[in-house]
Design an enzyme around this catalytic site. Sequence first.
Site, mmCIF file in Angstrom:
data_model
loop_
_atom_site.group_PDB
_atom_site.id
_atom_site.type_symbol
_atom_site.label_atom_id
_atom_site.label_comp_id
_atom_site.label_asym_id
_atom_site.label_seq_id
_atom_site.Cartn_x
_atom_site.Cartn_y
_atom_site.Cartn_z
ATOM 1 N N GLY A 67 -17.509 1.590 -17.389
ATOM 2 C CA GLY A 67 -18.512 1.524 -16.335
ATOM 3 C C GLY A 67 -18.126 1.949 -14.939
ATOM 4 O O GLY A 67 -18.990 1.966 -14.065
ATOM 5 N N GLY A 100 -17.177 4.929 -13.741
ATOM 6 C CA GLY A 100 -17.381 6.335 -13.427
ATOM 7 C C GLY A 100 -18.558 6.574 -12.493
ATOM 8 O O GLY A 100 -19.539 5.829 -12.489
ATOM 9 N N CYS A 104 -21.719 7.144 -14.494
ATOM 10 C CA CYS A 104 -21.891 6.207 -15.606
ATOM 11 C C CYS A 104 -22.830 5.083 -15.184
ATOM 12 O O CYS A 104 -22.689 4.530 -14.090
ATOM 13 C CB CYS A 104 -20.544 5.626 -16.020
ATOM 14 S SG CYS A 104 -20.639 4.418 -17.369
#
Length: 346
Positions: A181, A183, A186
């Site tokens: 999570g 990124g 993301c």
Amino acid sequence: MRIEEDIKLGFKDVLIRPKRSTLKSRSQVELTRQFTFKHSAVAWSGIPIIAANMDTVGTFSMAEALASFDVLTAVHKHYSVEQWQQFISRVPDSVLKHVMVSTGTSDADFIKMQQILALSPLLNFICIDVANGYSEHFVEFLHRAREACPGKTICAGNVVTGEMVEELILSGADIVKVGIGPGSVCTTRVKTGVGYPQLSAVIECADAAHGLGGQIVSDGGCSVPGDVAKAFGGGADFVMLGGMLAAHEECEGTLVEEDGEQFMLFYGMSSESAMKRHVGGVAGYRAAEGKTVKLPLRGPVEHTARDILGGLRSACTYVGAERLKELTKRTTFIRVAEQENRVFNR
């Protein structure tokens, strides 16, 4: 249901405390590291930064450009075997030594991976990449890959907890990919409520991996060179970068023009854009867990690479680390409420 009440930290929550140094110049800092990997027994030397296996970042062109900096590229899994043949036939051996072959976990992926690896003995790295490294199927695939490729160095993930890092290393991974999570494109944390602050994940997972003779790669969450330094300071052996390397000439992404300015599309590999491109769309049983953004074109990646490596050398000089390997031993993090003065950022 239970609650863990100790605080978990991301890169934005800390700064590195400076320490006395005998270094006179950034040029004295050695960023190259040497590893002999646990299962493959392969000895490797290089700068332990990896371009992410996203289809607009982990390209053949990126691999060629970053190899000159002694940096790795996890080439995305969507190139055909024929495209790999063409790439291998035209680049020098020095580039192939800086390439990871990415794969998913289907039977078709396994066959394709073996076909690609058979093209050159210089392809020594495998990157088994799934969003959720906690699945039994993923661990079974890892076992299968290790049995089929005993002499290859396997990087596998993603996970964020020490116990799963240990399971993956014991199942055949040399390097475990850490991050769920963090990124920039993301949306897993938004769509699922699942995740783990990246710096704490790195610290805890590095401790677990090193106890078993394995390594970790911090995957995601770096937005500036200082974050790369923090990841290494927290114990990461490698750092994987996506957004920081996006929108360069080597990225092969879709170009769009607005008001005379050119942009490149950058998206997460679980986004609607990625799934439309590679599997025909988002399956009815799931939600997209990535977003698509437009980034201004940034020119050749060499300028960004020099900036990242320069920042990393500078971080080492601030804490007296003559080699990148020493950075984690010389790092003390201080918790902060503010990273920078942004008054003139607009």
